[in-house]
Design a protein around this motif. Structure first.
Motif, PDB file in Angstrom:
ATOM      1  N   VAL A 178     -28.732 -14.394 -98.630  1.00 36.52           N
ATOM      2  CA  VAL A 178     -29.518 -13.909 -97.488  1.00 36.52           C
ATOM      3  C   VAL A 178     -31.006 -14.225 -97.644  1.00 36.52           C
ATOM      4  CG1 VAL A 178     -27.854 -12.118 -96.893  1.00 36.52           C
ATOM      5  CG2 VAL A 178     -29.737 -11.569 -98.447  1.00 36.52           C
ATOM      6  N   GLN A 179     -31.449 -14.379 -98.873  1.00 34.38           N
ATOM      7  CA  GLN A 179     -32.843 -14.768 -99.079  1.00 34.38           C
ATOM      8  C   GLN A 179     -33.044 -16.259 -98.807  1.00 34.38           C
ATOM      9  OE1 GLN A 179     -33.335 -13.260-103.113  1.00 34.38           O
ATOM     10  NE2 GLN A 179     -34.504 -11.494-102.379  1.00 34.38           N
ATOM     11  N   ALA A 180     -32.052 -17.065 -99.183  1.00 34.71           N
ATOM     12  CA  ALA A 180     -32.166 -18.516 -98.976  1.00 34.71           C
ATOM     13  C   ALA A 180     -31.870 -18.904 -97.527  1.00 34.71           C
ATOM     14  CB  ALA A 180     -31.193 -19.244 -99.908  1.00 34.71           C
ATOM     15  N   ASN A 181     -31.156 -18.049 -96.800  1.00 32.47           N
ATOM     16  CA  ASN A 181     -30.772 -18.356 -95.419  1.00 32.47           C
ATOM     17  C   ASN A 181     -31.182 -17.192 -94.515  1.00 32.47           C
ATOM     18  OD1 ASN A 181     -28.916 -20.858 -95.943  1.00 32.47           O
ATOM     19  ND2 ASN A 181     -28.179 -19.299 -97.367  1.00 32.47           N
ATOM     20  N   PRO A 182     -32.444 -17.114 -94.152  1.00 24.56           N
ATOM     21  CA  PRO A 182     -32.915 -15.967 -93.355  1.00 24.56           C
ATOM     22  C   PRO A 182     -32.271 -15.859 -91.987  1.00 24.56           C
ATOM     23  CG  PRO A 182     -34.602 -17.682 -93.525  1.00 24.56           C
ATOM     24  CD  PRO A 182     -33.526 -18.048 -94.488  1.00 24.56           C
ATOM     25  N   GLU A 183     -31.575 -16.905 -91.534  1.00 20.77           N
ATOM     26  CA  GLU A 183     -30.914 -16.832 -90.229  1.00 20.77           C
ATOM     27  C   GLU A 183     -29.632 -16.012 -90.268  1.00 20.77           C
ATOM     28  OE1 GLU A 183     -29.160 -20.719 -91.982  1.00 20.77           O
ATOM     29  OE2 GLU A 183     -30.879 -19.386 -92.270  1.00 20.77           O
ATOM     30  N   ILE A 184     -29.127 -15.681 -91.466  1.00 26.43           N
ATOM     31  CA  ILE A 184     -27.917 -14.873 -91.566  1.00 26.43           C
ATOM     32  C   ILE A 184     -28.155 -13.510 -90.916  1.00 26.43           C
ATOM     33  CG2 ILE A 184     -26.405 -13.615 -93.164  1.00 26.43           C
ATOM     34  CD1 ILE A 184     -26.629 -15.996 -95.080  1.00 26.43           C
ATOM     35  N   ASN A 185     -27.317 -13.167 -89.936  1.00 25.22           N
ATOM     36  CA  ASN A 185     -27.456 -11.874 -89.269  1.00 25.22           C
ATOM     37  C   ASN A 185     -26.183 -11.026 -89.321  1.00 25.22           C
ATOM     38  OD1 ASN A 185     -25.940 -13.365 -87.471  1.00 25.22           O
ATOM     39  ND2 ASN A 185     -27.383 -13.193 -85.762  1.00 25.22           N
ATOM     40  N   VAL A 186     -25.115 -11.576 -89.907  1.00 26.61           N
ATOM     41  CA  VAL A 186     -23.863 -10.843 -90.084  1.00 26.61           C
ATOM     42  C   VAL A 186     -23.302 -11.184 -91.456  1.00 26.61           C
ATOM     43  CG1 VAL A 186     -21.476 -10.538 -89.300  1.00 26.61           C
ATOM     44  CG2 VAL A 186     -23.302 -10.830 -87.610  1.00 26.61           C
ATOM     45  N   ILE A 187     -22.832 -10.150 -92.168  1.00 27.98           N
ATOM     46  CA  ILE A 187     -22.138 -10.396 -93.434  1.00 27.98           C
ATOM     47  C   ILE A 187     -20.771  -9.721 -93.363  1.00 27.98           C
ATOM     48  CG2 ILE A 187     -23.194  -8.406 -94.626  1.00 27.98           C
ATOM     49  CD1 ILE A 187     -23.127 -10.304 -97.171  1.00 27.98           C
TER      50      ILE A 187
ATOM     51  N   VAL B 263     -22.566 -19.591 -92.222  1.00 29.75           N
ATOM     52  CA  VAL B 263     -23.676 -20.214 -92.946  1.00 29.75           C
ATOM     53  C   VAL B 263     -23.306 -20.420 -94.409  1.00 29.75           C
ATOM     54  CG1 VAL B 263     -26.086 -19.941 -93.668  1.00 29.75           C
ATOM     55  CG2 VAL B 263     -25.364 -19.212 -91.376  1.00 29.75           C
ATOM     56  N   GLN B 264     -22.634 -19.416 -95.007  1.00 29.60           N
ATOM     57  CA  GLN B 264     -22.242 -19.532 -96.405  1.00 29.60           C
ATOM     58  C   GLN B 264     -20.971 -18.742 -96.658  1.00 29.60           C
ATOM     59  OE1 GLN B 264     -25.435 -19.182 -99.190  1.00 29.60           O
ATOM     60  NE2 GLN B 264     -24.099 -19.045-100.966  1.00 29.60           N
ATOM     61  N   GLU B 265     -20.082 -19.335 -97.424  1.00 30.03           N
ATOM     62  CA  GLU B 265     -18.847 -18.697 -97.855  1.00 30.03           C
ATOM     63  C   GLU B 265     -18.969 -18.420 -99.339  1.00 30.03           C
ATOM     64  OE1 GLU B 265     -14.423 -20.358 -97.911  1.00 30.03           O
ATOM     65  OE2 GLU B 265     -15.157 -20.083 -95.844  1.00 30.03           O
ATOM     66  N   ILE B 266     -18.877 -17.148 -99.717  1.00 27.79           N
ATOM     67  CA  ILE B 266     -19.073 -16.728-101.102  1.00 27.79           C
ATOM     68  C   ILE B 266     -17.723 -16.303-101.662  1.00 27.79           C
ATOM     69  CG2 ILE B 266     -20.264 -15.089-102.621  1.00 27.79           C
ATOM     70  CD1 ILE B 266     -22.390 -14.844-100.341  1.00 27.79           C
ATOM     71  N   ASN B 267     -17.179 -17.081-102.576  1.00 29.56           N
ATOM     72  CA  ASN B 267     -15.857 -16.826-103.139  1.00 29.56           C
ATOM     73  C   ASN B 267     -15.997 -16.243-104.540  1.00 29.56           C
ATOM     74  OD1 ASN B 267     -13.116 -16.829-103.693  1.00 29.56           O
ATOM     75  ND2 ASN B 267     -13.056 -19.003-104.216  1.00 29.56           N
ATOM     76  N   VAL B 268     -15.550 -14.996-104.709  1.00 30.68           N
ATOM     77  CA  VAL B 268     -15.648 -14.309-105.994  1.00 30.68           C
ATOM     78  C   VAL B 268     -14.279 -13.756-106.368  1.00 30.68           C
ATOM     79  CG1 VAL B 268     -16.759 -12.453-107.296  1.00 30.68           C
ATOM     80  CG2 VAL B 268     -18.044 -13.661-105.517  1.00 30.68           C
ATOM     81  N   GLY B 269     -13.805 -14.076-107.566  1.00 28.74           N
ATOM     82  CA  GLY B 269     -12.512 -13.575-108.035  1.00 28.74           C
ATOM     83  C   GLY B 269     -12.497 -12.061-108.094  1.00 28.74           C
ATOM     84  N   ALA B 270     -11.309 -11.474-107.885  1.00 27.09           N
ATOM     85  CA  ALA B 270     -11.191 -10.017-107.789  1.00 27.09           C
ATOM     86  C   ALA B 270     -11.679  -9.293-109.036  1.00 27.09           C
ATOM     87  CB  ALA B 270      -9.740  -9.643-107.502  1.00 27.09           C
TER      88      ALA B 270
END
Length: 371
Positions: free
Chosen positions: A247-256, A225-232
């Motif tokens: 997760v608030q904007a995409n309530p269908e997310i069930n795995v992180i 649903v979403q790929e979150i890219n954050v530098g180390a």
């Protein structure tokens, strides 16, 4: 050898699949079955496999020094490996020093230059520093007689930089496969995933590629649903708000999936603030103790562990073989072991870095080294 059932959900998935249409039902059921079978390979207590022929490690190490430079000393996983390399090295007389840094290339350069001036025998770039980013300094070190080696950095698919004498690779692509299969089974063939990554860390590339490939192969109803890219260097400031927003904007997310488990210290608070603890399943990689404690506390679900002490012994072994002109392993050969609620107690309470993996590797390496 102990082995356990990671999931008992194939039958349940078949029931679920029956509700989504005949053709899709077969695909879902078959995919979950394949994923479950693959995960079972990582449910057994790891076994030691010798990485090479026996050699006199004390004679090899005599008078030698190694500078280990992590990509960031603030990473507890890397800090733990280097601390254990100091202990393992001391058993054979190899002096190991960490060049402490905060993840800045200028600091890596300082460590390389110091190791060159002080005539170290080995520079170990551990888990994150791309040799190409500091190539001029490494070339100078090589010219001065210092061997440059990497550990827990290259995936087997990577081409080694020319300045590097040898590399002890780790199966980052394999990790991606495991994480994808776990998401497939845990979400019963219908995972809606938030993937937290750091593309500035090179091993992220094969890990994510294999994750996506395996997900497509075994889970036709799964999606990222979403790929979150954050530098180390920005995990502490950017992961929590990004995950909470996702997760608030995409309530269908069930795995992180935070692909490196030290990210979890920022993901877990985000899920708590969003009211998603226990609702969104969390799986990750490295086996850092505080994340294993999260599993015990019900705040995370799975962590692919690897013993830091085993990594340390394997690194000392491989680097000494190279330094003394012996045939060098091309991989760390440290097995992965899945921790979940069914076996996390094996890691201790609170969890420890090296508990739960057995200790066959210690006697194995000591025998190889002639101790």
């Amino acid at each position: 050898m102990k082995k356990r059932a990671l999931f008992a959900s194939v039958a349940a998935v078949a029931m679920f699949a029956g509700m989504v249409g005949a053709a899709s039902a077969d695909e879902v059921t078959d995919g979950v079955a394949r994923a479950t079978e693959n995960l079972a390979k990582y449910a057994s207590t790891p076994e030691f496999v010798a990485p090479g022929e026996p050699f006199d490690a004390k004679a090899c190490a005599a008078g030698k020094k190694m500078m280990s430079i992590p990509n960031n000393s603030g990473n507890p996983f890397l800090k733990g490996i280097i601390d254990r390399m100091k202990t393992a090295g001391a058993e054979v007389g190899l002096e190991v020093r960490e060049w402490e840094n905060q993840g800045q290339p200028a600091q890596w350069v300082q460590g390389i230059e110091l190791a060159t001036r002080e005539k170290y025998d080995i520079i170990d770039l551990i888990s994150g520093i791309d040799p190409g980013t500091v190539a001029p300094q490494l070339e100078a070190a090589k010219a001065a007689g210092v061997k440059v080696m990497t550990s827990h950095f290259y995936d087997p698919s990577f081409e080694q930089h020319p300045v590097v004498s040898s590399s002890l690779t780790i199966g980052f692509g394999e990790v991606g496969t495991i994480l994808a299969d776990w998401a497939t089974v845990a979400a019963e063939g219908k995972a809606n995933i938030a993937l937290v990554i750091s593309t500035d860390v090179p091993p992220t590339i094969p890990l994510v590629e294999n994750f996506k490939k395996q997900l497509a192969a075994n889970c036709p109803n799964c999606k990222i649903v979403q790929e979150i890219n954050v530098g180390a260097t920005e995990w502490g400031t950017k992961i929590q708000p990004a995950v909470q927003t996702a997760v608030q904007a995409n309530p269908e997310i069930n795995v992180i999936i935070p692909i490196y488990d030290s990210m979890s210290q920022f993901v877990v608070p985000a899920l708590r603030l969003a009211g998603k603890t226990g609702e969104v399943k969390l799986a990750t990689f490295n086996g850092t103790p505080f994340v294993l404690d999260f599993i015990a506390q019900g705040m995370a679900d799975m962590d692919i562990g690897e013993s830091l002490d085993w990594i340390a012994y394997a690194t000392i072994d491989g680097h000494l073989r190279d330094a003394c002109g012996l045939k060098t392993p091309t991989a760390l050969n440290v097995p992965f072991y899945i921790f979940d609620k069914g076996n996390v107690a094996e890691a201790g309470a609170p969890a420890q870095f090296d508990t739960g993996y057995g200790d066959a590797y210690k006697s194995g390496f000591r025998t190889l080294w002639g101790l």
